[in-house]
Design a protein around this motif. Structure first.
Motif, PDB file in Angstrom:
ATOM      1  N   ILE A 171      26.921  14.102  21.918  1.00 17.46           N
ATOM      2  CA  ILE A 171      27.837  15.055  22.083  1.00 17.46           C
ATOM      3  C   ILE A 171      27.261  16.173  23.293  1.00 17.46           C
ATOM      4  CG2 ILE A 171      26.336  16.676  20.630  1.00 17.46           C
ATOM      5  CD1 ILE A 171      29.048  17.781  19.509  1.00 17.46           C
ATOM      6  N   TYR A 172      25.935  15.966  23.934  1.00 16.66           N
ATOM      7  CA  TYR A 172      25.447  16.638  24.820  1.00 16.66           C
ATOM      8  C   TYR A 172      25.757  15.848  26.118  1.00 16.66           C
ATOM      9  CZ  TYR A 172      23.413  19.347  21.336  1.00 16.66           C
ATOM     10  OH  TYR A 172      23.202  20.067  20.265  1.00 16.66           O
ATOM     11  N   ASP A 173      26.430  14.547  26.248  1.00 17.79           N
ATOM     12  CA  ASP A 173      26.580  13.939  27.538  1.00 17.79           C
ATOM     13  C   ASP A 173      27.989  14.881  28.170  1.00 17.79           C
ATOM     14  OD1 ASP A 173      26.555  12.362  29.700  1.00 17.79           O
ATOM     15  OD2 ASP A 173      27.191  10.496  28.617  1.00 17.79           O
ATOM     16  N   GLU A 174      28.117  14.462  29.369  1.00 19.66           N
ATOM     17  CA  GLU A 174      29.242  15.309  29.928  1.00 19.66           C
ATOM     18  C   GLU A 174      30.193  14.138  30.673  1.00 19.66           C
ATOM     19  OE1 GLU A 174      31.405  18.506  30.861  1.00 19.66           O
ATOM     20  OE2 GLU A 174      29.445  18.765  30.008  1.00 19.66           O
ATOM     21  N   PRO A 175      31.380  14.076  29.792  1.00 17.55           N
ATOM     22  CA  PRO A 175      31.562  14.717  28.679  1.00 17.55           C
ATOM     23  C   PRO A 175      31.382  13.989  27.405  1.00 17.55           C
ATOM     24  CG  PRO A 175      33.336  13.308  29.311  1.00 17.55           C
ATOM     25  CD  PRO A 175      32.628  13.193  30.371  1.00 17.55           C
ATOM     26  N   LYS A 181      36.333  22.403  29.001  1.00 18.87           N
ATOM     27  CA  LYS A 181      35.535  23.349  30.055  1.00 18.87           C
ATOM     28  C   LYS A 181      34.522  24.130  28.955  1.00 18.87           C
ATOM     29  CE  LYS A 181      38.384  23.567  33.968  1.00 18.87           C
ATOM     30  NZ  LYS A 181      38.783  24.670  35.043  1.00 18.87           N
ATOM     31  N   ARG A 182      33.114  24.248  29.639  1.00 21.67           N
ATOM     32  CA  ARG A 182      32.449  25.067  28.863  1.00 21.67           C
ATOM     33  C   ARG A 182      32.175  26.542  29.387  1.00 21.67           C
ATOM     34  NH1 ARG A 182      26.995  22.021  29.131  1.00 21.67           N
ATOM     35  NH2 ARG A 182      27.665  21.741  31.142  1.00 21.67           N
ATOM     36  N   THR A 183      31.844  27.425  28.604  1.00 17.02           N
ATOM     37  CA  THR A 183      31.756  28.772  29.042  1.00 17.02           C
ATOM     38  C   THR A 183      30.323  28.939  29.940  1.00 17.02           C
ATOM     39  OG1 THR A 183      30.435  29.464  27.167  1.00 17.02           O
ATOM     40  CG2 THR A 183      32.797  29.743  27.293  1.00 17.02           C
ATOM     41  N   TRP A 184      30.023  29.762  30.560  1.00 15.75           N
ATOM     42  CA  TRP A 184      28.632  30.160  31.072  1.00 15.75           C
ATOM     43  C   TRP A 184      27.493  29.928  30.386  1.00 15.75           C
ATOM     44  CZ3 TRP A 184      25.223  33.816  30.281  1.00 15.75           C
ATOM     45  CH2 TRP A 184      25.675  34.711  29.765  1.00 15.75           C
ATOM     46  N   ARG A 185      27.709  30.637  29.106  1.00 20.94           N
ATOM     47  CA  ARG A 185      26.764  30.499  27.980  1.00 20.94           C
ATOM     48  C   ARG A 185      26.421  29.039  27.306  1.00 20.94           C
ATOM     49  NH1 ARG A 185      25.086  35.270  24.749  1.00 20.94           N
ATOM     50  NH2 ARG A 185      26.643  36.234  25.935  1.00 20.94           N
ATOM     51  N   GLU A 186      27.480  28.452  27.207  1.00 18.62           N
ATOM     52  CA  GLU A 186      27.408  27.103  26.753  1.00 18.62           C
ATOM     53  C   GLU A 186      26.770  26.199  27.774  1.00 18.62           C
ATOM     54  OE1 GLU A 186      31.487  26.965  23.800  1.00 18.62           O
ATOM     55  OE2 GLU A 186      31.345  26.300  25.901  1.00 18.62           O
ATOM     56  N   LYS A 187      26.946  26.229  28.966  1.00 22.54           N
ATOM     57  CA  LYS A 187      26.329  25.580  30.041  1.00 22.54           C
ATOM     58  C   LYS A 187      24.783  25.888  30.087  1.00 22.54           C
ATOM     59  CE  LYS A 187      30.284  25.212  33.190  1.00 22.54           C
ATOM     60  NZ  LYS A 187      30.852  25.350  34.405  1.00 22.54           N
ATOM     61  N   TRP A 188      24.727  27.170  30.094  1.00 27.50           N
ATOM     62  CA  TRP A 188      23.085  27.669  30.120  1.00 27.50           C
ATOM     63  C   TRP A 188      22.188  27.081  28.919  1.00 27.50           C
ATOM     64  CZ3 TRP A 188      20.689  31.706  27.247  1.00 27.50           C
ATOM     65  CH2 TRP A 188      19.160  31.798  27.905  1.00 27.50           C
ATOM     66  N   ARG A 189      22.780  27.167  27.968  1.00 28.86           N
ATOM     67  CA  ARG A 189      22.222  26.596  26.621  1.00 28.86           C
ATOM     68  C   ARG A 189      22.402  25.262  26.476  1.00 28.86           C
ATOM     69  NH1 ARG A 189      23.986  30.980  21.990  1.00 28.86           N
ATOM     70  NH2 ARG A 189      22.816  32.791  22.725  1.00 28.86           N
ATOM     71  N   HIS A 204      24.959  23.358  25.642  1.00 30.71           N
ATOM     72  CA  HIS A 204      25.610  23.270  24.574  1.00 30.71           C
ATOM     73  C   HIS A 204      27.089  22.346  25.012  1.00 30.71           C
ATOM     74  CE1 HIS A 204      23.750  25.245  21.006  1.00 30.71           C
ATOM     75  NE2 HIS A 204      22.898  25.294  22.048  1.00 30.71           N
ATOM     76  N   PRO A 205      27.631  21.683  24.273  1.00 28.47           N
ATOM     77  CA  PRO A 205      29.052  21.157  24.350  1.00 28.47           C
ATOM     78  C   PRO A 205      30.062  22.570  24.456  1.00 28.47           C
ATOM     79  CG  PRO A 205      28.698  20.649  22.122  1.00 28.47           C
ATOM     80  CD  PRO A 205      27.204  21.245  22.863  1.00 28.47           C
ATOM     81  N   SER A 206      31.254  22.229  24.631  1.00 27.86           N
ATOM     82  CA  SER A 206      32.311  23.611  24.390  1.00 27.86           C
ATOM     83  C   SER A 206      32.607  23.635  22.908  1.00 27.86           C
ATOM     84  CB  SER A 206      33.640  23.367  25.322  1.00 27.86           C
ATOM     85  OG  SER A 206      34.177  22.163  24.608  1.00 27.86           O
ATOM     86  N   GLU A 207      33.032  24.782  22.631  1.00 26.81           N
ATOM     87  CA  GLU A 207      33.455  24.998  21.184  1.00 26.81           C
ATOM     88  C   GLU A 207      34.337  24.140  20.885  1.00 26.81           C
ATOM     89  OE1 GLU A 207      34.902  28.568  18.299  1.00 26.81           O
ATOM     90  OE2 GLU A 207      33.586  29.045  19.870  1.00 26.81           O
ATOM     91  N   LEU A 208      35.576  23.984  21.564  1.00 25.53           N
ATOM     92  CA  LEU A 208      36.880  23.251  21.012  1.00 25.53           C
ATOM     93  C   LEU A 208      36.394  21.708  21.371  1.00 25.53           C
ATOM     94  CD1 LEU A 208      39.700  23.228  20.550  1.00 25.53           C
ATOM     95  CD2 LEU A 208      40.170  23.060  22.836  1.00 25.53           C
ATOM     96  N   GLY A 209      35.715  21.354  22.250  1.00 23.21           N
ATOM     97  CA  GLY A 209      35.270  19.975  22.140  1.00 23.21           C
ATOM     98  C   GLY A 209      34.492  19.446  21.129  1.00 23.21           C
ATOM     99  N   GLU A 210      33.433  20.516  20.724  1.00 27.77           N
ATOM    100  CA  GLU A 210      32.477  20.114  19.519  1.00 27.77           C
ATOM    101  C   GLU A 210      33.375  20.046  18.257  1.00 27.77           C
ATOM    102  OE1 GLU A 210      28.581  21.601  17.584  1.00 27.77           O
ATOM    103  OE2 GLU A 210      29.465  22.693  18.907  1.00 27.77           O
ATOM    104  N   ARG A 211      34.457  20.983  18.171  1.00 27.73           N
ATOM    105  CA  ARG A 211      35.298  20.931  16.849  1.00 27.73           C
ATOM    106  C   ARG A 211      35.920  19.473  16.558  1.00 27.73           C
ATOM    107  NH1 ARG A 211      39.694  25.300  16.782  1.00 27.73           N
ATOM    108  NH2 ARG A 211      37.975  25.885  18.402  1.00 27.73           N
TER     109      ARG A 211
END
Length: 113
Positions: A54-58, A76-84, A86-93
């Motif tokens: 889940i942490y690979d891109e993509p 696409k990830r938000t800047w906060r997700e990139k900074w942390r 984390h995967p995007s919320e939608l992708g993770e779902r």
């Protein structure tokens, strides 16, 4: 082979149905994936049919079919997700929903993340 996860049409106890690049329905046979995983990993018994990260891109889930088939979750990830990292919320779902569907049918995936 690599496809966007929206090509997945369904998951049942025998396998995964998806649409290939020619628009044809194809099936990934989970029993074949399981045998290939056992041969690759050296284990004598397993219900594992794929590995995932889940942490690979993509993020992806790659099945041990012949040839291996990877489904990606490229959002696409938000800047906060990139900074942390984390995967995007939608992708993770979508990713979690696919893993959960596999688990409900009695199959597992190996976590690489």
């Amino acid at each position: 082979m690599q496809y966007h996860h929206d090509r997945i049409q369904g998951i049942d106890p025998e396998g995964l149905l998806y649409i290939d690049d020619d628009g044809r329905e194809r099936t990934i046979d989970f029993e074949t994936c399981r045998r290939n995983w056992m041969h690759h990993s050296g284990v004598s018994e397993s219900r594992c049919v794929a590995w995932r990260d889940i942490y690979d891109e993509p993020p992806y889930i790659e099945f041990f079919s012949e040839p291996k088939i990877r489904f990606t979750f490229p959002y696409k990830r938000t800047w906060r997700e990139k900074w942390r990292r984390h995967p995007s919320e939608l992708g993770e779902r979508y990713f979690r929903a696919t893993v959960d569907a596999l688990n409900r049918e009695g199959w597992t995936t190996f976590d690489l993340s």
